[in-house]
Design a protein around this motif. Structure first.
Motif, PDB file in Angstrom:
ATOM      1  N   ASP A 107       0.820  -1.215   0.000  1.00 26.54           N
ATOM      2  CA  ASP A 107       0.000   0.000   0.000  1.00 26.54           C
ATOM      3  C   ASP A 107       0.858   1.272   0.000  1.00 26.54           C
ATOM      4  O   ASP A 107       0.379   2.350   0.345  1.00 26.54           O
ATOM      5  CB  ASP A 107      -0.957  -0.006   1.201  1.00 26.54           C
ATOM      6  CG  ASP A 107      -0.215  -0.016   2.528  1.00 26.54           C
ATOM      7  OD1 ASP A 107       1.038   0.070   2.518  1.00 26.54           O
ATOM      8  OD2 ASP A 107      -0.870  -0.095   3.581  1.00 26.54           O
ATOM      9  N   ASP A 108       2.145   1.120  -0.360  1.00 30.90           N
ATOM     10  CA  ASP A 108       3.079   2.242  -0.471  1.00 30.90           C
ATOM     11  C   ASP A 108       3.556   2.789   0.877  1.00 30.90           C
ATOM     12  O   ASP A 108       4.324   3.747   0.912  1.00 30.90           O
ATOM     13  CB  ASP A 108       2.486   3.407  -1.282  1.00 30.90           C
ATOM     14  CG  ASP A 108       2.807   3.255  -2.763  1.00 30.90           C
ATOM     15  OD1 ASP A 108       3.523   2.283  -3.102  1.00 30.90           O
ATOM     16  OD2 ASP A 108       2.378   4.093  -3.558  1.00 30.90           O
ATOM     17  N   ARG A 109       3.099   2.193   1.978  1.00 30.31           N
ATOM     18  CA  ARG A 109       3.655   2.609   3.263  1.00 30.31           C
ATOM     19  C   ARG A 109       4.959   1.852   3.500  1.00 30.31           C
ATOM     20  O   ARG A 109       5.327   0.950   2.756  1.00 30.31           O
ATOM     21  CB  ARG A 109       2.650   2.310   4.397  1.00 30.31           C
ATOM     22  CG  ARG A 109       1.435   3.226   4.344  1.00 30.31           C
ATOM     23  CD  ARG A 109       0.545   3.035   5.550  1.00 30.31           C
ATOM     24  NE  ARG A 109       0.052   1.662   5.652  1.00 30.31           N
ATOM     25  CZ  ARG A 109      -0.584   1.176   6.729  1.00 30.31           C
ATOM     26  NH1 ARG A 109      -0.787   1.937   7.782  1.00 30.31           N
ATOM     27  NH2 ARG A 109      -1.002  -0.084   6.746  1.00 30.31           N
ATOM     28  N   TRP A 110       5.680   2.262   4.560  1.00 27.79           N
ATOM     29  CA  TRP A 110       6.962   1.654   4.872  1.00 27.79           C
ATOM     30  C   TRP A 110       6.870   0.877   6.180  1.00 27.79           C
ATOM     31  O   TRP A 110       6.155   1.284   7.103  1.00 27.79           O
ATOM     32  CB  TRP A 110       8.044   2.727   5.026  1.00 27.79           C
ATOM     33  CG  TRP A 110       8.307   3.438   3.747  1.00 27.79           C
ATOM     34  CD1 TRP A 110       7.742   4.607   3.328  1.00 27.79           C
ATOM     35  CD2 TRP A 110       9.191   3.022   2.706  1.00 27.79           C
ATOM     36  NE1 TRP A 110       8.213   4.945   2.082  1.00 27.79           N
ATOM     37  CE2 TRP A 110       9.103   3.996   1.678  1.00 27.79           C
ATOM     38  CE3 TRP A 110      10.036   1.926   2.529  1.00 27.79           C
ATOM     39  CZ2 TRP A 110       9.838   3.901   0.508  1.00 27.79           C
ATOM     40  CZ3 TRP A 110      10.769   1.837   1.357  1.00 27.79           C
ATOM     41  CH2 TRP A 110      10.666   2.809   0.362  1.00 27.79           C
ATOM     42  N   LYS A 111       7.616  -0.219   6.246  1.00 28.05           N
ATOM     43  CA  LYS A 111       7.716  -0.959   7.502  1.00 28.05           C
ATOM     44  C   LYS A 111       9.158  -0.908   7.989  1.00 28.05           C
ATOM     45  O   LYS A 111      10.080  -1.344   7.303  1.00 28.05           O
ATOM     46  CB  LYS A 111       7.285  -2.415   7.345  1.00 28.05           C
ATOM     47  CG  LYS A 111       7.298  -3.147   8.699  1.00 28.05           C
ATOM     48  CD  LYS A 111       6.735  -4.554   8.609  1.00 28.05           C
ATOM     49  CE  LYS A 111       7.787  -5.502   8.060  1.00 28.05           C
ATOM     50  NZ  LYS A 111       7.328  -6.892   8.095  1.00 28.05           N
ATOM     51  N   LEU A 112       9.315  -0.338   9.180  1.00 32.34           N
ATOM     52  CA  LEU A 112      10.634  -0.215   9.787  1.00 32.34           C
ATOM     53  C   LEU A 112      10.722  -1.259  10.896  1.00 32.34           C
ATOM     54  O   LEU A 112       9.830  -1.333  11.748  1.00 32.34           O
ATOM     55  CB  LEU A 112      10.764   1.198  10.357  1.00 32.34           C
ATOM     56  CG  LEU A 112      12.129   1.731  10.710  1.00 32.34           C
ATOM     57  CD1 LEU A 112      13.059   1.709   9.510  1.00 32.34           C
ATOM     58  CD2 LEU A 112      11.986   3.162  11.214  1.00 32.34           C
ATOM     59  N   THR A 113      11.788  -2.048  10.871  1.00 27.43           N
ATOM     60  CA  THR A 113      11.958  -3.109  11.868  1.00 27.43           C
ATOM     61  C   THR A 113      13.208  -2.827  12.685  1.00 27.43           C
ATOM     62  O   THR A 113      14.206  -2.358  12.146  1.00 27.43           O
ATOM     63  CB  THR A 113      12.117  -4.473  11.162  1.00 27.43           C
ATOM     64  OG1 THR A 113      11.071  -4.605  10.212  1.00 27.43           O
ATOM     65  CG2 THR A 113      12.047  -5.623  12.161  1.00 27.43           C
ATOM     66  N   THR A 114      13.146  -3.082  13.993  1.00 22.10           N
ATOM     67  CA  THR A 114      14.335  -2.864  14.818  1.00 22.10           C
ATOM     68  C   THR A 114      14.984  -4.195  15.177  1.00 22.10           C
ATOM     69  O   THR A 114      14.394  -5.264  14.970  1.00 22.10           O
ATOM     70  CB  THR A 114      14.005  -2.119  16.126  1.00 22.10           C
ATOM     71  OG1 THR A 114      13.359  -3.021  17.020  1.00 22.10           O
ATOM     72  CG2 THR A 114      13.124  -0.907  15.867  1.00 22.10           C
ATOM     73  N   ASP A 115      16.180  -4.114  15.744  1.00 17.53           N
ATOM     74  CA  ASP A 115      16.937  -5.319  16.063  1.00 17.53           C
ATOM     75  C   ASP A 115      16.321  -6.127  17.208  1.00 17.53           C
ATOM     76  O   ASP A 115      16.735  -7.249  17.451  1.00 17.53           O
ATOM     77  CB  ASP A 115      18.411  -4.982  16.376  1.00 17.53           C
ATOM     78  CG  ASP A 115      18.554  -4.015  17.532  1.00 17.53           C
ATOM     79  OD1 ASP A 115      17.545  -3.400  17.935  1.00 17.53           O
ATOM     80  OD2 ASP A 115      19.684  -3.863  18.041  1.00 17.53           O
ATOM     81  N   GLY A 152      12.933  -6.482  17.183  1.00 16.69           N
ATOM     82  CA  GLY A 152      11.693  -6.985  16.613  1.00 16.69           C
ATOM     83  C   GLY A 152      10.515  -6.021  16.612  1.00 16.69           C
ATOM     84  O   GLY A 152       9.429  -6.382  16.169  1.00 16.69           O
ATOM     85  N   THR A 153      10.713  -4.785  17.076  1.00 18.54           N
ATOM     86  CA  THR A 153       9.637  -3.794  16.980  1.00 18.54           C
ATOM     87  C   THR A 153       9.386  -3.499  15.502  1.00 18.54           C
ATOM     88  O   THR A 153      10.334  -3.331  14.729  1.00 18.54           O
ATOM     89  CB  THR A 153      10.032  -2.494  17.701  1.00 18.54           C
ATOM     90  OG1 THR A 153      10.376  -2.806  19.042  1.00 18.54           O
ATOM     91  CG2 THR A 153       8.903  -1.469  17.679  1.00 18.54           C
ATOM     92  N   GLU A 154       8.093  -3.441  15.120  1.00 19.98           N
ATOM     93  CA  GLU A 154       7.761  -3.115  13.730  1.00 19.98           C
ATOM     94  C   GLU A 154       6.865  -1.890  13.711  1.00 19.98           C
ATOM     95  O   GLU A 154       5.852  -1.847  14.397  1.00 19.98           O
ATOM     96  CB  GLU A 154       7.036  -4.285  13.065  1.00 19.98           C
ATOM     97  CG  GLU A 154       7.933  -5.500  12.869  1.00 19.98           C
ATOM     98  CD  GLU A 154       7.202  -6.635  12.165  1.00 19.98           C
ATOM     99  OE1 GLU A 154       7.839  -7.307  11.340  1.00 19.98           O
ATOM    100  OE2 GLU A 154       5.999  -6.831  12.442  1.00 19.98           O
ATOM    101  N   ILE A 155       7.262  -0.898  12.941  1.00 19.34           N
ATOM    102  CA  ILE A 155       6.481   0.333  12.824  1.00 19.34           C
ATOM    103  C   ILE A 155       6.108   0.528  11.363  1.00 19.34           C
ATOM    104  O   ILE A 155       6.985   0.509  10.488  1.00 19.34           O
ATOM    105  CB  ILE A 155       7.279   1.550  13.339  1.00 19.34           C
ATOM    106  CG1 ILE A 155       7.689   1.328  14.803  1.00 19.34           C
ATOM    107  CG2 ILE A 155       6.463   2.837  13.196  1.00 19.34           C
ATOM    108  CD1 ILE A 155       8.615   2.391  15.357  1.00 19.34           C
ATOM    109  N   ILE A 156       4.816   0.706  11.118  1.00 28.07           N
ATOM    110  CA  ILE A 156       4.351   0.931   9.749  1.00 28.07           C
ATOM    111  C   ILE A 156       3.877   2.371   9.633  1.00 28.07           C
ATOM    112  O   ILE A 156       3.080   2.842  10.455  1.00 28.07           O
ATOM    113  CB  ILE A 156       3.217  -0.051   9.395  1.00 28.07           C
ATOM    114  CG1 ILE A 156       3.786  -1.481   9.363  1.00 28.07           C
ATOM    115  CG2 ILE A 156       2.579   0.313   8.056  1.00 28.07           C
ATOM    116  CD1 ILE A 156       2.750  -2.548   9.128  1.00 28.07           C
ATOM    117  N   ALA A 157       4.414   3.097   8.652  1.00 27.96           N
ATOM    118  CA  ALA A 157       4.068   4.509   8.492  1.00 27.96           C
ATOM    119  C   ALA A 157       4.250   4.917   7.034  1.00 27.96           C
ATOM    120  O   ALA A 157       5.108   4.367   6.343  1.00 27.96           O
ATOM    121  CB  ALA A 157       4.959   5.370   9.385  1.00 27.96           C
TER     122      ALA A 157
END
Lengths: 102, 342
Positions: free
Chosen positions: B97-105, B107-112
């Motif tokens: 959907d053209d959003r981005w998923k940022l993952t941390t080391d 395992g936190t996942e942030i979609i924006a």
């Protein structure tokens, strides 16, 4: 004044210093691999150099702040200095320094 | 694992520029989540020079790194940002959907829809001493932090360094170690005086050893250390038996995983335009020391300006169908309501 600087790979070249500038600034601008993360505030120890014997003794003594910060440097030797704390001047013409390991 | 967090803007880096970005985005009703590898906000300001004065922040003739951070946190507070500290942004992927998923080391996942890189020089990571072959011992018998003390029970430990971490862990691990030696290149420390006194007390009673020397070589096999070579100008070189080595030489800055985000990098900096401070990848912005453009100056005040312009562009991505109303905090009652002052 001239600075005779050796990089981490052992290559030596002469760079032109500027009165009143720090040796860190001269080396960084000349393309030497010096992080200088704190920008010369004596707050990070990433501009660590070894000053060749003979020249080391000519420098003003290390301040407490510099000694403290050298505790965070790696591979500290008796001739270790933070190059942001060495100011270029005519008396230091020809000073020889080696960039310390990362 | 918990489900991904959905928000308007994910910010990498909670230094001064990341914090001010929260404010600028907040004025436009955009919610933020911040990720930082350090355990508190402030970035270089609090990690490198919390006590040093800064003289070139407009309107603040003199302010320390810590004070500036505290004030920026106060300014951002009405917008209630969420901090994900002690974690490193490790991967960035584009969703359908053209959003981005940022993952941390961890395992936190942030979609924006918008990601803002305000990472300064990159991530703070422990300094690795330049000792040949040290990598092969890391994780097994060479450690850069103490996470579980029990792991060190009964060990013959060598700690190197002269700061608070080295002293604190010398004092804390001494009771559970079989043997503990602190090695430092000089008989002086940049640590709290009471810690230094405590360490000297332990040494005087034979509970620990203190050596003025530096570590020159590591000896062992299959990642298991058996001894190190120590050296100083008086005693020259000697071998010291130990099975665990914990060097504490503070932190240094490495670009880290951002290098693998597929962005257009120029000498480890993210190339951006100067109207929006967006990278060449749409939706990914870079502000502060991490970006580069013609005329770039690495000053905190430049980062503030970049944050304000970035926020305008981010608004149009997050709320494509809304009209942005440009307002001043001095006169707009709706902005003042957001700030909790109206």
């Amino acid at each position: 004044m001239k600075i005779v600087a050796t990089d981490r790979k052992g290559a030596t070249r002469e760079v032109e210093g500027r009165d009143g500038w720090s040796v860190m600034e001269i080396l960084r601008d000349a393309g030497f691999d010096i992080a200088a993360e704190c920008g010369g505030a004596c707050a990070c120890a990433t501009c660590h150099v070894y000053v060749t014997d003979g020249w080391f003794e000519k420098l003003p003594a290390r301040s407490d702040a510099e000694l403290d910060m050298l505790d965070m440097a790696l591979a500290v030797e008796p001739n270790s200095r933070l190059s942001c704390q060495i100011t270029c001047s005519p008396e230091l013409d020809g000073i020889a320094v080696t960039v310390a390991p990362e | 694992m918990s489900s991904p967090i959905e928000t308007d803007v994910a910010i990498i880096g909670a230094g001064p520029i990341g914090l001010f970005a929260v404010f600028e985005l907040g004025l436009l009703d955009l919610k933020c989540h911040l990720i930082d590898i350090l355990d508190r906000p402030g970035g270089q300001c609090t990690e490198l020079y919390p006590e040093k004065p800064i003289y070139d922040i407009p309107g603040l003739p003199i302010v320390t790194g810590q004070e500036l951070t505290d004030r920026l946190l106060e300014q951002a507070k009405p917008f209630n940002p969420t901090f994900h500290l002690s974690q490193m942004a490790s991967a960035l992927t584009k969703l359908d959907d053209d959003r981005w998923k940022l993952t941390t080391d961890v395992g936190t996942e942030i979609i924006a829809p918008v990601v803002v890189i305000a990472a300064g020089g990159g991530s703070f990571v422990p300094k690795r001493p330049p000792i040949a072959g040290i990598e092969s011992y890391e994780g097994k018998s060479v450690h850069y932090a103490v996470r579980k003390m029990e792991q060190f029970r009964g060990k013959n430990i060598l700690i190197a360094g002269g700061g608070d971490s080295a002293l604190d862990w010398t004092i804390n691990l001494a009771p559970i170690a079989a043997k503990l030696t602190l090695v430092h290149h000089r008989d002086g420390f940049r640590a709290a005086q009471h810690s230094v006194n405590q360490m000297r007390e332990l040494a005087a009673h034979g509970k620990i050893n203190f050596e003025i020397a530096s570590v020159k070589a590591l000896h062992g096999s299959d990642g298991q250390l058996s001894a190190v070579t120590l050296a100083n100008p008086e005693k020259k070189e000697w071998e010291h038996a130990c099975d665990t080595f914990i060097p504490f030489f503070g932190l240094t800055i490495k670009l880290g995983p951002i290098a693998d985000f597929g962005l257009n990098l120029t000498e480890n900096l993210v190339a951006v335009d100067t109207a929006k401070f967006e990278s060449t990848t749409p939706g990914i912005f870079a502000i502060g020391d991490i970006n580069t453009y013609a005329g770039k100056l690495k000053l905190i005040l430049s980062g503030f300006h970049e944050a304000a312009l970035m926020a305008q562009a981010a608004f149009h991505i997050v709320k494509p169908n809304e009209k942005l109303r440009f307002q001043y905090t001095t006169s707009s009652s709706s902005l003042q309501k957001k700030l909790g002052v109206a």
